[in-house]
Design a protein around this motif. Structure first.
Motif, PDB file in Angstrom:
ATOM      1  N   ALA A 183       0.815  -1.227  -0.097  1.00  0.00           N
ATOM      2  CA  ALA A 183       0.223   0.044   0.041  1.00  0.00           C
ATOM      3  C   ALA A 183       0.832   1.108   0.064  1.00  0.00           C
ATOM      4  O   ALA A 183       0.506   2.181  -0.869  1.00  0.00           O
ATOM      5  CB  ALA A 183      -0.893  -0.080   1.219  1.00  0.00           C
ATOM      6  N   LYS A 184       2.109   1.080   0.831  1.00  0.00           N
ATOM      7  CA  LYS A 184       2.864   2.540   0.930  1.00  0.00           C
ATOM      8  C   LYS A 184       3.350   2.600  -0.683  1.00  0.00           C
ATOM      9  O   LYS A 184       3.825   3.695  -0.923  1.00  0.00           O
ATOM     10  CB  LYS A 184       3.867   2.322   1.918  1.00  0.00           C
ATOM     11  N   SER A 185       3.933   1.408  -1.110  1.00  0.00           N
ATOM     12  CA  SER A 185       4.649   1.418  -2.486  1.00  0.00           C
ATOM     13  C   SER A 185       3.589   2.172  -3.408  1.00  0.00           C
ATOM     14  O   SER A 185       3.833   3.004  -4.297  1.00  0.00           O
ATOM     15  CB  SER A 185       5.039   0.182  -3.041  1.00  0.00           C
ATOM     16  N   ARG A 186       2.330   1.568  -3.558  1.00  0.00           N
ATOM     17  CA  ARG A 186       1.344   1.969  -4.416  1.00  0.00           C
ATOM     18  C   ARG A 186       1.103   3.722  -4.119  1.00  0.00           C
ATOM     19  O   ARG A 186       0.950   4.328  -5.174  1.00  0.00           O
ATOM     20  CB  ARG A 186      -0.027   1.268  -4.352  1.00  0.00           C
ATOM     21  N   GLN A 187       1.027   3.833  -2.901  1.00  0.00           N
ATOM     22  CA  GLN A 187       0.937   5.380  -2.622  1.00  0.00           C
ATOM     23  C   GLN A 187       2.093   6.502  -3.121  1.00  0.00           C
ATOM     24  O   GLN A 187       2.053   7.236  -3.633  1.00  0.00           O
ATOM     25  CB  GLN A 187       0.701   5.807  -1.016  1.00  0.00           C
ATOM     26  N   GLN A 188       3.024   5.998  -3.203  1.00  0.00           N
ATOM     27  CA  GLN A 188       4.379   6.554  -3.555  1.00  0.00           C
ATOM     28  C   GLN A 188       4.345   6.880  -4.911  1.00  0.00           C
ATOM     29  O   GLN A 188       4.633   7.741  -5.391  1.00  0.00           O
ATOM     30  CB  GLN A 188       5.535   5.966  -3.139  1.00  0.00           C
ATOM     31  N   ILE A 189       3.832   5.666  -5.740  1.00  0.00           N
ATOM     32  CA  ILE A 189       3.702   5.597  -6.959  1.00  0.00           C
ATOM     33  C   ILE A 189       2.763   6.639  -7.693  1.00  0.00           C
ATOM     34  O   ILE A 189       3.021   7.429  -8.473  1.00  0.00           O
ATOM     35  CB  ILE A 189       3.411   4.142  -7.690  1.00  0.00           C
ATOM     36  N   SER A 190       1.710   6.663  -6.714  1.00  0.00           N
ATOM     37  CA  SER A 190       0.295   7.684  -7.434  1.00  0.00           C
ATOM     38  C   SER A 190       0.976   9.149  -6.877  1.00  0.00           C
ATOM     39  O   SER A 190       0.822  10.086  -7.584  1.00  0.00           O
ATOM     40  CB  SER A 190      -0.688   7.192  -6.626  1.00  0.00           C
ATOM     41  N   ASP A 191       1.833   9.221  -5.893  1.00  0.00           N
ATOM     42  CA  ASP A 191       2.393  10.495  -5.678  1.00  0.00           C
ATOM     43  C   ASP A 191       3.468  11.240  -6.826  1.00  0.00           C
ATOM     44  O   ASP A 191       4.183  12.072  -6.562  1.00  0.00           O
ATOM     45  CB  ASP A 191       3.008  10.664  -4.238  1.00  0.00           C
ATOM     46  N   GLY A 192       4.065  10.114  -7.560  1.00  0.00           N
ATOM     47  CA  GLY A 192       4.835  10.642  -8.747  1.00  0.00           C
ATOM     48  C   GLY A 192       6.434  10.049  -8.216  1.00  0.00           C
ATOM     49  O   GLY A 192       7.188  10.681  -8.646  1.00  0.00           O
ATOM     50  N   LYS A 193       6.500   9.392  -7.147  1.00  0.00           N
ATOM     51  CA  LYS A 193       7.756   9.316  -6.501  1.00  0.00           C
ATOM     52  C   LYS A 193       8.277   8.060  -7.055  1.00  0.00           C
ATOM     53  O   LYS A 193       9.371   7.583  -6.561  1.00  0.00           O
ATOM     54  CB  LYS A 193       7.783   8.877  -4.882  1.00  0.00           C
ATOM     55  N   GLY A 194       7.787   7.426  -8.020  1.00  0.00           N
ATOM     56  CA  GLY A 194       8.193   5.981  -8.844  1.00  0.00           C
ATOM     57  C   GLY A 194       9.418   6.373  -9.689  1.00  0.00           C
ATOM     58  O   GLY A 194       9.515   7.561 -10.046  1.00  0.00           O
ATOM     59  N   LEU A 195      10.077   5.397 -10.069  1.00  0.00           N
ATOM     60  CA  LEU A 195      11.288   5.631 -10.976  1.00  0.00           C
ATOM     61  C   LEU A 195      10.676   5.214 -12.406  1.00  0.00           C
ATOM     62  O   LEU A 195      10.067   4.526 -12.581  1.00  0.00           O
ATOM     63  CB  LEU A 195      12.461   4.528 -10.579  1.00  0.00           C
ATOM     64  N   GLU A 196      11.285   5.961 -13.284  1.00  0.00           N
ATOM     65  CA  GLU A 196      11.029   5.931 -14.687  1.00  0.00           C
ATOM     66  C   GLU A 196      11.947   4.918 -15.437  1.00  0.00           C
ATOM     67  O   GLU A 196      13.433   5.209 -15.221  1.00  0.00           O
ATOM     68  CB  GLU A 196      10.903   7.182 -15.324  1.00  0.00           C
ATOM     69  N   LEU A 197      11.499   3.854 -15.747  1.00  0.00           N
ATOM     70  CA  LEU A 197      12.457   2.634 -16.387  1.00  0.00           C
ATOM     71  C   LEU A 197      12.146   2.554 -17.796  1.00  0.00           C
ATOM     72  O   LEU A 197      10.966   2.530 -18.058  1.00  0.00           O
ATOM     73  CB  LEU A 197      12.186   1.445 -15.619  1.00  0.00           C
ATOM     74  N   PRO A 198      13.137   2.271 -18.511  1.00  0.00           N
ATOM     75  CA  PRO A 198      12.933   1.839 -20.102  1.00  0.00           C
ATOM     76  C   PRO A 198      12.330   0.756 -20.028  1.00  0.00           C
ATOM     77  O   PRO A 198      12.190  -0.026 -19.016  1.00  0.00           O
ATOM     78  CB  PRO A 198      14.248   1.815 -20.685  1.00  0.00           C
ATOM     79  N   PRO A 199      11.298   0.505 -21.218  1.00  0.00           N
ATOM     80  CA  PRO A 199      10.846  -0.856 -21.392  1.00  0.00           C
ATOM     81  C   PRO A 199      11.528  -2.100 -21.197  1.00  0.00           C
ATOM     82  O   PRO A 199      12.808  -1.928 -21.853  1.00  0.00           O
ATOM     83  CB  PRO A 199      10.120  -0.947 -22.716  1.00  0.00           C
TER      84      PRO A 199
END
Length: 97
Positions: A52-68
């Motif tokens: 849940a914490k990870s999903r919240q960080q992703i929705s807050d835009g704190k995720g890493l952009e990775l190439p395909p």
């Protein structure tokens, strides 16, 4: 008298508390120092909380952009199959060509 016989006779002559110390020391010599599993067991609630914490960080835009991933994997696979062929132009075989 053999070494084993001498050792046994010394142990028999020792007081009880000294024998216990010898036994504890001997056990330490043969006990592995590292635990069998270095990972701490985690409960299902902890896993769900972390998710849940990870999903919240992703929705807050704190995720890493990775190439395909598929392009990177294909590039790395081709490198493994044909190691003498030229590498992709990037500095790592993990990056997409």
């Amino acid at each position: 008298m053999s070494t084993l016989d001498a050792t046994i006779s010394m142990l028999e002559a020792m007081p009880e508390d000294a024998r216990i110390k010898v036994m504890e020391f001997t056990q330490k010599l043969f006990t592995p120092r590292k635990p069998a599993n270095p990972f701490v067991p985690v409960s299902q609630e902890q896993i769900l909380s972390d998710l849940a914490k990870s999903r919240q960080q992703i929705s807050d835009g704190k995720g890493l952009e990775l190439p395909p991933a598929p392009g990177r994997l294909i590039s790395f696979r081709q490198f493994l199959i044909h190691p003498l062929s030229p590498l992709p132009t990037s500095s790592s075989p993990f990056q997409a060509a």
